[in-house]
Motif scaffolding. Structure first.
Motif, PDB file in Angstrom:
ATOM      1  N   PHE A  21       8.050  -5.471 -63.150  1.00 59.90           N
ATOM      2  CA  PHE A  21       7.859  -6.219 -64.394  1.00 59.90           C
ATOM      3  C   PHE A  21       6.983  -7.449 -64.154  1.00 59.90           C
ATOM      4  CE2 PHE A  21       9.645  -9.550 -67.311  1.00 59.90           C
ATOM      5  CZ  PHE A  21       9.134  -9.029 -68.490  1.00 59.90           C
ATOM      6  N   GLY A  22       7.315  -8.210 -63.118  1.00 65.33           N
ATOM      7  CA  GLY A  22       6.556  -9.423 -62.833  1.00 65.33           C
ATOM      8  C   GLY A  22       5.144  -9.157 -62.378  1.00 65.33           C
ATOM      9  N   TRP A  23       4.946  -7.980 -61.765  1.00 68.42           N
ATOM     10  CA  TRP A  23       3.620  -7.659 -61.218  1.00 68.42           C
ATOM     11  C   TRP A  23       2.560  -7.553 -62.317  1.00 68.42           C
ATOM     12  CZ3 TRP A  23       5.042  -6.360 -55.952  1.00 68.42           C
ATOM     13  CH2 TRP A  23       3.973  -6.438 -55.047  1.00 68.42           C
ATOM     14  N   PHE A  24       2.974  -7.315 -63.541  1.00 65.98           N
ATOM     15  CA  PHE A  24       1.991  -7.299 -64.628  1.00 65.98           C
ATOM     16  C   PHE A  24       1.383  -8.686 -64.810  1.00 65.98           C
ATOM     17  CE2 PHE A  24       4.705  -3.624 -66.103  1.00 65.98           C
ATOM     18  CZ  PHE A  24       3.771  -2.660 -65.756  1.00 65.98           C
ATOM     19  N   GLY A  25       2.183  -9.724 -64.586  1.00 68.87           N
ATOM     20  CA  GLY A  25       1.620 -11.070 -64.590  1.00 68.87           C
ATOM     21  C   GLY A  25       0.763 -11.303 -63.377  1.00 68.87           C
ATOM     22  N   PHE A  26       1.208 -10.792 -62.244  1.00 73.53           N
ATOM     23  CA  PHE A  26       0.494 -10.920 -60.971  1.00 73.53           C
ATOM     24  C   PHE A  26      -0.920 -10.353 -61.090  1.00 73.53           C
ATOM     25  CE2 PHE A  26       0.204 -10.072 -56.303  1.00 73.53           C
ATOM     26  CZ  PHE A  26       0.734 -11.255 -55.828  1.00 73.53           C
ATOM     27  N   ASN A  27      -1.025  -9.105 -61.551  1.00 76.75           N
ATOM     28  CA  ASN A  27      -2.325  -8.426 -61.602  1.00 76.75           C
ATOM     29  C   ASN A  27      -3.066  -8.647 -62.911  1.00 76.75           C
ATOM     30  OD1 ASN A  27      -1.758  -7.510 -59.067  1.00 76.75           O
ATOM     31  ND2 ASN A  27      -1.587  -5.354 -59.588  1.00 76.75           N
ATOM     32  N   ALA A  28      -2.419  -8.345 -64.040  1.00 75.64           N
ATOM     33  CA  ALA A  28      -3.109  -8.530 -65.320  1.00 75.64           C
ATOM     34  C   ALA A  28      -3.399 -10.005 -65.573  1.00 75.64           C
ATOM     35  CB  ALA A  28      -2.269  -7.944 -66.452  1.00 75.64           C
ATOM     36  N   GLY A  29      -2.528 -10.880 -65.097  1.00 81.59           N
ATOM     37  CA  GLY A  29      -2.777 -12.310 -65.254  1.00 81.59           C
ATOM     38  C   GLY A  29      -3.989 -12.781 -64.481  1.00 81.59           C
ATOM     39  N   SER A  30      -4.345 -12.057 -63.427  1.00 82.45           N
ATOM     40  CA  SER A  30      -5.492 -12.464 -62.617  1.00 82.45           C
ATOM     41  C   SER A  30      -6.826 -12.243 -63.319  1.00 82.45           C
ATOM     42  CB  SER A  30      -5.469 -11.720 -61.276  1.00 82.45           C
ATOM     43  OG  SER A  30      -4.363 -12.161 -60.500  1.00 82.45           O
ATOM     44  N   ALA A  31      -6.785 -11.641 -64.497  1.00 85.95           N
ATOM     45  CA  ALA A  31      -7.991 -11.605 -65.333  1.00 85.95           C
ATOM     46  C   ALA A  31      -8.242 -12.973 -65.953  1.00 85.95           C
ATOM     47  CB  ALA A  31      -7.846 -10.565 -66.430  1.00 85.95           C
ATOM     48  N   LEU A  32      -7.221 -13.843 -65.894  1.00 84.16           N
ATOM     49  CA  LEU A  32      -7.308 -15.242 -66.339  1.00 84.16           C
ATOM     50  C   LEU A  32      -7.629 -15.387 -67.815  1.00 84.16           C
ATOM     51  CD1 LEU A  32      -9.144 -16.722 -63.218  1.00 84.16           C
ATOM     52  CD2 LEU A  32      -6.696 -16.804 -63.752  1.00 84.16           C
ATOM     53  N   GLY A  33      -7.193 -14.406 -68.597  1.00 77.30           N
ATOM     54  CA  GLY A  33      -7.372 -14.482 -70.036  1.00 77.30           C
ATOM     55  C   GLY A  33      -6.831 -13.239 -70.712  1.00 77.30           C
ATOM     56  N   ALA A  34      -6.653 -13.324 -72.026  1.00 78.39           N
ATOM     57  CA  ALA A  34      -6.200 -12.166 -72.807  1.00 78.39           C
ATOM     58  C   ALA A  34      -7.420 -11.349 -73.182  1.00 78.39           C
ATOM     59  CB  ALA A  34      -5.432 -12.630 -74.042  1.00 78.39           C
ATOM     60  N   ASN A  35      -7.845 -10.496 -72.276  1.00 74.61           N
ATOM     61  CA  ASN A  35      -9.094  -9.775 -72.459  1.00 74.61           C
ATOM     62  C   ASN A  35      -8.962  -8.322 -71.992  1.00 74.61           C
ATOM     63  OD1 ASN A  35      -9.302  -9.931 -69.543  1.00 74.61           O
ATOM     64  ND2 ASN A  35     -10.093 -12.010 -69.803  1.00 74.61           N
ATOM     65  N   SER A  36     -10.033  -7.569 -72.120  1.00 79.27           N
ATOM     66  CA  SER A  36     -10.000  -6.145 -71.777  1.00 79.27           C
ATOM     67  C   SER A  36      -9.766  -5.929 -70.287  1.00 79.27           C
ATOM     68  CB  SER A  36     -11.302  -5.467 -72.208  1.00 79.27           C
ATOM     69  OG  SER A  36     -12.429  -6.080 -71.575  1.00 79.27           O
ATOM     70  N   LEU A  37     -10.216  -6.850 -69.447  1.00 79.38           N
ATOM     71  CA  LEU A  37     -10.003  -6.705 -68.009  1.00 79.38           C
ATOM     72  C   LEU A  37      -8.517  -6.809 -67.671  1.00 79.38           C
ATOM     73  CD1 LEU A  37     -11.447  -6.265 -65.339  1.00 79.38           C
ATOM     74  CD2 LEU A  37     -11.675  -8.751 -65.117  1.00 79.38           C
ATOM     75  N   ALA A  38      -7.796  -7.660 -68.395  1.00 87.75           N
ATOM     76  CA  ALA A  38      -6.347  -7.758 -68.193  1.00 87.75           C
ATOM     77  C   ALA A  38      -5.669  -6.437 -68.530  1.00 87.75           C
ATOM     78  CB  ALA A  38      -5.772  -8.882 -69.057  1.00 87.75           C
ATOM     79  N   VAL A  39      -6.179  -5.760 -69.556  1.00 89.98           N
ATOM     80  CA  VAL A  39      -5.613  -4.465 -69.947  1.00 89.98           C
ATOM     81  C   VAL A  39      -5.869  -3.432 -68.857  1.00 89.98           C
ATOM     82  CG1 VAL A  39      -5.647  -2.628 -71.670  1.00 89.98           C
ATOM     83  CG2 VAL A  39      -5.914  -5.015 -72.383  1.00 89.98           C
ATOM     84  N   VAL A  40      -7.063  -3.443 -68.301  1.00 85.09           N
ATOM     85  CA  VAL A  40      -7.377  -2.521 -67.197  1.00 85.09           C
ATOM     86  C   VAL A  40      -6.443  -2.764 -66.023  1.00 85.09           C
ATOM     87  CG1 VAL A  40      -9.113  -1.906 -65.457  1.00 85.09           C
ATOM     88  CG2 VAL A  40      -9.798  -2.218 -67.846  1.00 85.09           C
ATOM     89  N   ALA A  41      -6.263  -4.032 -65.665  1.00 86.08           N
ATOM     90  CA  ALA A  41      -5.406  -4.371 -64.528  1.00 86.08           C
ATOM     91  C   ALA A  41      -3.957  -3.968 -64.792  1.00 86.08           C
ATOM     92  CB  ALA A  41      -5.499  -5.867 -64.226  1.00 86.08           C
ATOM     93  N   LEU A  42      -3.491  -4.156 -66.023  1.00 87.44           N
ATOM     94  CA  LEU A  42      -2.132  -3.739 -66.363  1.00 87.44           C
ATOM     95  C   LEU A  42      -1.992  -2.222 -66.225  1.00 87.44           C
ATOM     96  CD1 LEU A  42       0.113  -4.981 -69.214  1.00 87.44           C
ATOM     97  CD2 LEU A  42      -0.336  -2.536 -69.042  1.00 87.44           C
ATOM     98  N   ALA A  43      -2.994  -1.483 -66.698  1.00 90.25           N
ATOM     99  CA  ALA A  43      -2.932  -0.021 -66.653  1.00 90.25           C
ATOM    100  C   ALA A  43      -2.973   0.499 -65.216  1.00 90.25           C
ATOM    101  CB  ALA A  43      -4.082   0.572 -67.465  1.00 90.25           C
ATOM    102  N   THR A  44      -3.868  -0.026 -64.412  1.00 89.86           N
ATOM    103  CA  THR A  44      -3.966   0.452 -63.027  1.00 89.86           C
ATOM    104  C   THR A  44      -2.723   0.091 -62.227  1.00 89.86           C
ATOM    105  OG1 THR A  44      -5.190  -1.565 -62.412  1.00 89.86           O
ATOM    106  CG2 THR A  44      -6.497   0.391 -62.977  1.00 89.86           C
ATOM    107  N   THR A  45      -2.123  -1.048 -62.554  1.00 90.95           N
ATOM    108  CA  THR A  45      -0.881  -1.448 -61.886  1.00 90.95           C
ATOM    109  C   THR A  45       0.232  -0.453 -62.197  1.00 90.95           C
ATOM    110  OG1 THR A  45      -1.499  -3.780 -61.996  1.00 90.95           O
ATOM    111  CG2 THR A  45       0.828  -3.293 -61.695  1.00 90.95           C
TER     112      THR A  45
END
Length: 457
Positions: free
Chosen positions: A243-267
């Motif tokens: 659960f927390g890893w979504f912040g770890f990885n998707a948060g590393s996009a440093l914004g609410a953007n499409s890259l955060a969505v990619v990181a959440l999906a790959t995680t």
């Protein structure tokens, strides 16, 4: 002598209190930068998500050790939230993200006592969120990294010595690696290394420190009958980590953007693939599918996708999860056949998982996924530059993290003996280090009185 040494940590904390009076870091003017509300809201949530990973790790490790060591093992994770936070506020953020000194570490005076952070201009890589939020987000990575190491020397380290070691590790290993990898003037950053969320900075550094710790501290005196204390704790810890890893990885996009969505999906997909790969690979070796295996596999997948999360496609994240699970599984088997007592297999899972993820980032990274990747595409796209950069960096980081951790272990041992005595180990770290135990809960007074009455009849 021991009494005098025990006073030093509190005296240092009092110095910090004095420093807060001298350096209050009151903002001078309101930050005029344009802050995006959506990005700020997401990063506030991501920061909280990353923090919950450390209690999750406490449950994950605590459930794996024997019953007499559960509280001590869990406390080793929790105390990182306290110690590293204080260090970060005083000078740690500066060491990691302050003005670069040779591309290796930051000037500790840049943000000393968080000076200029409340009213500072946003970090260049995060231009739409306050600098203070970026600092707090990065703090959570610094907290969990030394906590990851604890599984390697579980059941045999003195708690007070451990606190000294994690302070030294943060200052001399973690902060320089974070600076070199994520600062725009950092050595590894300018070399072209891609580390989206900490495969190098967090997992490789912790993994190599774990290996150094296991070798330095040698085997436990009591290695018989090592049964996990509470497997449901392991499962709960895995859930909190995932659960927390979504912040770890998707948060590393440093914004609410499409890259955060990619990181959440790959995680999500890498961890799922690794979880089933672990138990399917176990089945080939004649083992039954287990809760422990599923949980360990899921975490290995999370580790491996971390450096690649914002650089690879969804199908490639599945491949990363499967490959990492198989490799780490094989290394765990190898470790069990040696005299190396890495109690909870931190090096095979976090260290090796991080290295596999780093190398596979060099295989699968695509500039079409993340145009911010200026180094190049991965091997699978016919380019070699990125893979070679990562291969060279892997060797350099490994030498730095392992060698540096070994030196810090020796320094810590000179300051305060690292290992508990055999008697303390057999008694259990919960009692010997903290005078607490899962079994020493007092019986309520009415119940005690009832027992006395019954026994007298």
């Amino acid at each position: 002598m021991t009494q005098n040494l025990s006073r030093i940590p509190f005296l240092l904390l009092l110095l910090v209190v004095v420093a807060t009076l001298v350096f209050p870091s009151v903002p001078s003017i309101e930050n005029a930068a344009e802050i995006d509300g959506a990005d700020t809201a997401w990063m506030l949530a991501a920061t909280a998500l990353v923090l919950i990973m450390t209690p999750g790790l406490a449950f994950f490790y605590g459930g794996m050790v024997r019953k007499k060591h559960v509280l001590s093992t869990m406390l080793q994770s929790f105390i990182c939230m306290a110690i590293v936070t204080v260090l970060w506020v005083v000078f740690g953020f500066s060491l990691a993200f302050g003005e670069s000194v040779g591309g290796v570490f930051g000037d500790p005076t840049t943000f000393f006592m968080m000076r200029g952070v409340i009213d500072g201009a946003p970090w260049p890589a995060a231009p739409t969120i306050p600098l203070l939020l970026f600092a707090m987000f990065q703090l959570k990575f610094a907290i969990i990294t030394p906590a990851l190491i604890t599984g390697a020397f579980a059941e045999r380290i003195r708690f007070t010595s451990y606190t000294v070691f994690i302070g030294l590790f943060f200052v001399f290993i973690y902060a320089p690696l974070a600076h070199m990898t994520w600062h725009p003037d950092g050595l590894l950053f300018n070399y072209g290394v891609l580390d989206f969320a900490g495969g190098t900075v967090v997992h490789m550094s912790a993994g190599w420190a774990a290996l150094a710790s296991a070798i330095y501290l040698k085997r436990r005196s009591d290695t018989s009958n090592h049964k996990p204390a509470h497997i449901p704790y392991v499962m709960l810890g895995t859930g909190l980590l995932w659960f927390g890893w979504f912040g770890f990885n998707a948060g590393s996009a440093l914004g609410a953007n499409s890259l955060a969505v990619v990181a959440l999906a790959t995680t999500t997909t890498a961890s799922a693939a690794a979880a089933i790969a672990w138990i399917f690979f176990d089945a080939i070796k004649g083992r039954k599918p287990s809760a422990m295996g599923t949980c360990i596999g899921a975490v290995v997948g999370l580790v491996a996708i971390t450096p690649a999360a914002g650089f690879v496609t969804i199908p490639h994240s599945l491949a990363i999860g499967v490959i990492a699970a198989v490799v780490s599984n094989l290394v765990v088997d190898w470790r069990t056949r040696t005299s190396l007592d890495d109690t909870l297999d931190v090096f095979p899972c976090h260290g090796v998982g991080g290295m596999v993820g780093m190398l596979l980032t060099g295989v699968f990274a695509s500039q079409a996924v993340n145009p911010g990747n200026e180094t190049g595409n991965g091997l699978i796209f016919g380019e070699t530059t990125l893979f070679i950069v990562h291969l060279v960096a892997l060797v350099g980081v490994s030498v730095f993290a392992f060698g540096g951790s070994w030196v810090l272990l020796k320094v810590t041992d000179l300051i305060s003996a690292l290992r508990v005595t055999p008697e303390e180990e057999f008694e259990g770290l919960d009692l010997s280090q903290h005078d607490e135990s899962l079994d020493n809960m007092e019986v309520p007074a009415p119940a005690k009185e009832k027992e006395l009455v019954t026994s007298s009849m």
